[in-house]
Design a protein around this motif. Structure first.
Motif, PDB file in Angstrom:
ATOM      1  N   ASN A   2       0.850  -1.185   0.000  1.00 53.60           N
ATOM      2  CA  ASN A   2       0.000   0.000   0.000  1.00 53.60           C
ATOM      3  C   ASN A   2       0.892   1.244   0.000  1.00 53.60           C
ATOM      4  O   ASN A   2       2.107   1.160  -0.131  1.00 53.60           O
ATOM      5  N   ALA A  36      -5.461   4.512  -1.029  1.00 58.10           N
ATOM      6  CA  ALA A  36      -4.143   3.937  -1.321  1.00 58.10           C
ATOM      7  C   ALA A  36      -3.651   3.075  -0.168  1.00 58.10           C
ATOM      8  O   ALA A  36      -2.487   2.712  -0.141  1.00 58.10           O
ATOM      9  N   HIS A  37      -4.515   2.755   0.777  1.00 58.65           N
ATOM     10  CA  HIS A  37      -3.961   2.030   1.930  1.00 58.65           C
ATOM     11  C   HIS A  37      -4.811   0.878   2.460  1.00 58.65           C
ATOM     12  O   HIS A  37      -4.289   0.028   3.169  1.00 58.65           O
ATOM     13  N   PHE A  44       1.948   3.040   2.137  1.00 60.11           N
ATOM     14  CA  PHE A  44       2.944   3.125   3.198  1.00 60.11           C
ATOM     15  C   PHE A  44       3.994   2.017   3.078  1.00 60.11           C
ATOM     16  O   PHE A  44       4.766   1.790   4.004  1.00 60.11           O
ATOM     17  N   THR A  53       2.450   7.402  -4.996  1.00 61.69           N
ATOM     18  CA  THR A  53       2.991   6.601  -3.898  1.00 61.69           C
ATOM     19  C   THR A  53       3.340   5.161  -4.255  1.00 61.69           C
ATOM     20  O   THR A  53       4.238   4.597  -3.666  1.00 61.69           O
ATOM     21  N   GLN A  54       2.603   4.509  -5.161  1.00 58.79           N
ATOM     22  CA  GLN A  54       2.821   3.085  -5.398  1.00 58.79           C
ATOM     23  C   GLN A  54       3.030   2.796  -6.869  1.00 58.79           C
ATOM     24  O   GLN A  54       2.179   2.185  -7.512  1.00 58.79           O
ATOM     25  N   LEU A  63       1.201   8.575  10.378  1.00 58.51           N
ATOM     26  CA  LEU A  63       0.038   8.545   9.490  1.00 58.51           C
ATOM     27  C   LEU A  63      -0.602   7.156   9.348  1.00 58.51           C
ATOM     28  O   LEU A  63      -1.836   7.043   9.431  1.00 58.51           O
ATOM     29  N   PRO A  64       0.174   6.089   9.157  1.00 57.88           N
ATOM     30  CA  PRO A  64      -0.465   4.769   9.030  1.00 57.88           C
ATOM     31  C   PRO A  64      -1.306   4.417  10.262  1.00 57.88           C
ATOM     32  O   PRO A  64      -2.407   3.883  10.137  1.00 57.88           O
ATOM     33  N   SER A 117       2.496  11.610   2.279  1.00 58.49           N
ATOM     34  CA  SER A 117       2.549  10.213   2.718  1.00 58.49           C
ATOM     35  C   SER A 117       3.684   9.986   3.704  1.00 58.49           C
ATOM     36  O   SER A 117       3.741   8.966   4.381  1.00 58.49           O
ATOM     37  N   ALA A 118       4.595  10.959   3.812  1.00 58.92           N
ATOM     38  CA  ALA A 118       5.729  10.811   4.723  1.00 58.92           C
ATOM     39  C   ALA A 118       5.379  11.256   6.144  1.00 58.92           C
ATOM     40  O   ALA A 118       6.176  11.078   7.052  1.00 58.92           O
ATOM     41  N   ALA A 119       4.194  11.838   6.331  1.00 61.75           N
ATOM     42  CA  ALA A 119       3.839  12.369   7.653  1.00 61.75           C
ATOM     43  C   ALA A 119       3.978  11.285   8.725  1.00 61.75           C
ATOM     44  O   ALA A 119       3.507  10.163   8.546  1.00 61.75           O
ATOM     45  N   SER A 120       4.606  11.639   9.814  1.00 63.05           N
ATOM     46  CA  SER A 120       4.865  10.617  10.826  1.00 63.05           C
ATOM     47  C   SER A 120       3.576  10.248  11.550  1.00 63.05           C
ATOM     48  O   SER A 120       2.709  11.085  11.785  1.00 63.05           O
ATOM     49  N   VAL A 128      -1.009  11.048   0.141  1.00 58.68           N
ATOM     50  CA  VAL A 128      -2.154  10.156   0.148  1.00 58.68           C
ATOM     51  C   VAL A 128      -3.404  10.980   0.391  1.00 58.68           C
ATOM     52  O   VAL A 128      -3.364  12.018   1.052  1.00 58.68           O
ATOM     53  N   PHE A 179      -4.473   6.562  10.252  1.00 51.47           N
ATOM     54  CA  PHE A 179      -5.427   6.066   9.257  1.00 51.47           C
ATOM     55  C   PHE A 179      -6.116   4.802   9.748  1.00 51.47           C
ATOM     56  O   PHE A 179      -7.319   4.617   9.534  1.00 51.47           O
ATOM     57  N   ARG A 187       8.107  11.711  -2.077  1.00 51.60           N
ATOM     58  CA  ARG A 187       7.429  10.567  -1.481  1.00 51.60           C
ATOM     59  C   ARG A 187       5.924  10.603  -1.709  1.00 51.60           C
ATOM     60  O   ARG A 187       5.226   9.658  -1.382  1.00 51.60           O
TER      61      ARG A 187
END
Lengths: 253, 453
Positions: free
Chosen positions: A3, B408-409, A5, B12-13, B384-385, B379-382, B320, B388, B317
């Motif tokens: 994904n 995207a996740h 990330f 991102t991907q 974030l995963p 998407s680089a934000a600390s 999202v 989300f 990077r």
């Protein structure tokens, strides 16, 4: 697929009982991860490790894999990929430290160690790379070592093999990038693991979990190279330029 | 045929596929015959944010079309449009003739094929529904090479499976859509500045139905009593009487004002302080209440399109986008999400709240009656995963869902829970594509085609 990330759904660990390799698998986001294949020499040992990973949402398979049998590496990888489907992340983690007193005196033992740590790792990377090139995506994590950054007299075969693997992975990563395959080289320092049990820890010694965290972050930002711990990059940047006579006298060489 | 690395607007991907650009319908049909085991996918302008328009290791058919192929039926307010034409190109044809597209996204650089595949929505969702509601007929290239003409009354199950079907039922070749007759190309806009989230939701609930278009920008960095402060803009197509002179009643000629260069800093420029300062300024410069301001179509609908390649502002990077909808009575989730995002200090440059009207019969169409929140973030934000996945749980527990064109996740579980009619869609899809010719990275990741169940 990974994904946004960089979290994979399907992972192949080559060297399925490697402490660092397993730590990386454990560090992946469990909500994304669906399938893991542990490819290893000792299936029973791999099965015990698989048991620690398995959950309702995560299928873990153990496959017998003899890395040094390089003539059949491609067939072995193909068989895994045919049954699993897309491999999002493959970790080339197998390696042996060897007994330096033997590998610096016994030519056959030296070559055998070089085959595992260099030749077999190259074969595995290329075999996985071929599958990923066809699938149009994927990341290969190649476990190098700072031992290859400046090879020490304490273990020249291991260090030389890692130097070769590291150099190969840089060039191969650049070559295969246009096919959508991301190769990430990991350069850990001294890691407390099965491999180093009984050895004296070097400065900036780290743990498999700490290395794994750096690897997962590196995959997220699609880095080509990561150091673990990060401080080793400037440290080795300096050590690389230490004059030979001094280098040979340093306690860490 | 060329081998290309393709990514979505979020960058991102990326994945690599063989890409063909057919010149006409016959070439589109011919190209899909050569597809290998990793299948085929149509791609338009690549404005979906994640991996929806990618097909790693397979074939991607990039569709472009010429404006000359548009057939306008002014009497019926309908146009038949080739799938590869963008909304921008279509507007250049129909606005001078006194028509507007039934639905436009926040960017005009989406193709008609993409608009159908994603069943896009816009500021008029509460009044007019999503894009598919206005499609009367689709020419769809099927996996077996034949072309089916389908519509809401002609093979409705395949029509609605194609609407919002993310390109996985076939390739849309052309579509006939109902247009909105307009008296002018200007928008009459009312703007309100709302001090917090409660007042925003109240204002939208109470007043949205008086306007055809409504959307709110929300400052996700505001905290405390300012939490959720917003700028609500609502409007309608301006009547001729509202213009001071008849000259230029139907002008439509938006241009790129500026482009972000490819050498923009790799780390991006949208840092937290920069975004916070922008948000503060934007909020403060907005009047508390303003009525009947005349704006151009581009200013009102597509403010970001004036800046070319603005996605580069987020650095190498990428970014999202997160968009969810929750049912109308679950505004508590919206409040909680705004609170989490504000507390997480995530530098959201764009955050949009919209109140959806009724959904349509398409099993995978995103909108349901309720509240939708959209945000862009590096998407680089600390953290974030983690943030989300906390939001995911809130949304799915509340009966909400994620928007495929933006996502995207997420994984298969979020789709199973968010789209309860997935099995029905699959059955329709599988009947016209038993061999699995149509594939995409999104489909693989979220298990749309059944893998991983």
């Amino acid at each position: 697929m990974q994904n946004a990330f960089g979290n994979p759904q399907q992972v192949l660990l080559l060297g399925g009982t490697s402490d660092i390799g397993l730590a990386i698998v454990h560090a992946f986001d469990r909500s994304a991860l669906r399938r893991v294949v542990l490819a290893c020499r000792e299936v029973a040992k791999g099965e015990a490790k698989a048991q620690e990973l398995r959950s309702d949402s995560l299928q873990v398979d153990v496959v017998e894999f003899h890395a040094e049998a390089v003539a059949s590496t491609q067939a072995a990888i193909d068989a895994i990929a045919d049954s699993v489907g897309d491999i999002d992340v493959a970790i080339v983690a197998f390696a042996q430290l060897g007994d330096s007193t033997v590998t610096t005196t016994d030519a056959a033992a030296a070559a055998a160690l070089a085959v595992v740590d260099f030749g077999a790792a190259v074969a595995a990377t290329v075999a996985v790379g071929n599958r990923m090139r066809a699938q149009g995506h994927g990341s290969i994590v190649v476990l190098s070592s700072v031992a290859g950054e400046r090879v020490r007299m304490a273990n020249p075969v291991y260090g030389g093999a890692k130097a070769g693997l590291d150099g190969f992975a840089q060039g191969y990563g650049d070559a295969i990038a246009a096919d959508g395959v991301h190769v990430m080289i990991v350069r850990p320092g001294f890691v407390h693991s099965q491999m180093t049990t009984g050895k004296d820890a070097a400065p900036f010694a780290t743990t498999p979990d700490a290395v794994a965290k750096i690897v997962v972050a590196g995959l997220r930002s699609r880095r080509r190279m990561v150091w673990a711990p990060k401080i080793l990059r400037p440290v080795f940047s300096a050590l690389r330029h230490v004059p030979g006579p001094l280098w040979r006298r340093l306690p860490l060489s | 045929m060329t081998r290309e690395s393709l990514s979505g607007w979020g960058r991102t991907q990326p994945s690599v596929a063989e890409v063909v650009e057919p010149a006409d319908r016959a070439e589109v049909s011919a190209s899909i015959a050569g597809a290998g085991p990793r299948g085929v996918l149509a791609r338009g302008l690549g404005r979906s944010y994640g991996d929806a328009a990618q097909n790693a290791g397979g074939l991607v058919v990039r569709l472009r079309a010429a404006a000359g192929e548009v057939v306008l039926d002014a009497e019926r307010s309908e146009a038949t449009v080739p799938a590869g034409l963008s909304i921008d190109e279509l507007l250049r044809v129909i606005v001078p003739q006194g028509f507007f597209v039934p639905v436009t996204a926040g960017t005009r650089f989406v193709t008609i094929g993409g608009a159908i595949a994603s069943d896009i929505h816009g500021k008029n969702h509460h009044a007019d529904g999503s894009f598919g509601n206005h499609v009367t007929s689709i020419d769809l290239l099927l996996a077996d090479g034949s072309v089916a003409t389908i519509g809401p009354h002609d093979n409705p199950s395949l029509f609605w499976a194609t609407t919002g079907g993310m390109g996985l039922t076939g390739i849309v070749l052309s579509a006939t859509i109902r247009l909105i007759p307009i008296e002018t190309s200007r928008m009459s806009v009312d703007t309100d500045r709302l001090p917090d989230l409660d007042s925003l939701l109240a204002a939208m609930t109470e007043g949205d139905d008086r306007y055809r278009y409504s959307v709110a920008w929300v400052d996700l960095l505001a905290r405390g009593k300012n939490l959720g402060r917003s700028v609500l803009t609502r409007g309608d197509h301006a009547a001729l009487a509202q213009l001071s002179s008849r000259d230029g009643a139907f002008t439509y000629d938006p241009r790129h004002l500026v482009s972000v260069p490819s050498f923009a800093p790799p780390s991006g420029v949208l840092s937290l302080p920069a975004v916070a300062a922008f948000n503060e300024l934007w909020y403060r410069k907005t009047p508390r209440h303003r009525e009947h301001e005349l704006q151009s179509i581009a200013t009102f609908f597509h403010p970001l399109d004036g800046v070319g390649s603005w996605n580069r502002l987020y650095g190498a990077r990428g970014m999202v986008q997160y968009q969810f909808v929750v049912p109308m009575d679950r505004d508590d989730v919206l409040r909680r999400a705004v609170h989490l995002l504000s507390a997480g200090r995530v530098a959201c440059f764009l955050a949009i709240i919209k109140r959806f009207g009724p959904g349509n019969p398409a099993p995978l169409s995103f909108p349901i009656p309720g509240w939708t929140l959209t945000l862009d973030v590096s998407s680089a934000a600390s953290g974030l995963p983690e943030l989300f996945s906390e939001l995911d749980s809130l949304v799915l527990d509340a009966g909400g869902r994620h928007y495929f064109a933006k996502d995207a996740h997420i994984g298969p579980d979020a789709v199973r829970r968010g789209y309860p009619r997935l099995a029905e869609w699959r059955a329709t899809r599988d009947a016209v594509d038993p061999q699995g010719k149509w594939q995409s990275d999104l489909a693989r990741r979220v298990g749309l085609l059944g893998e991983g169940d």
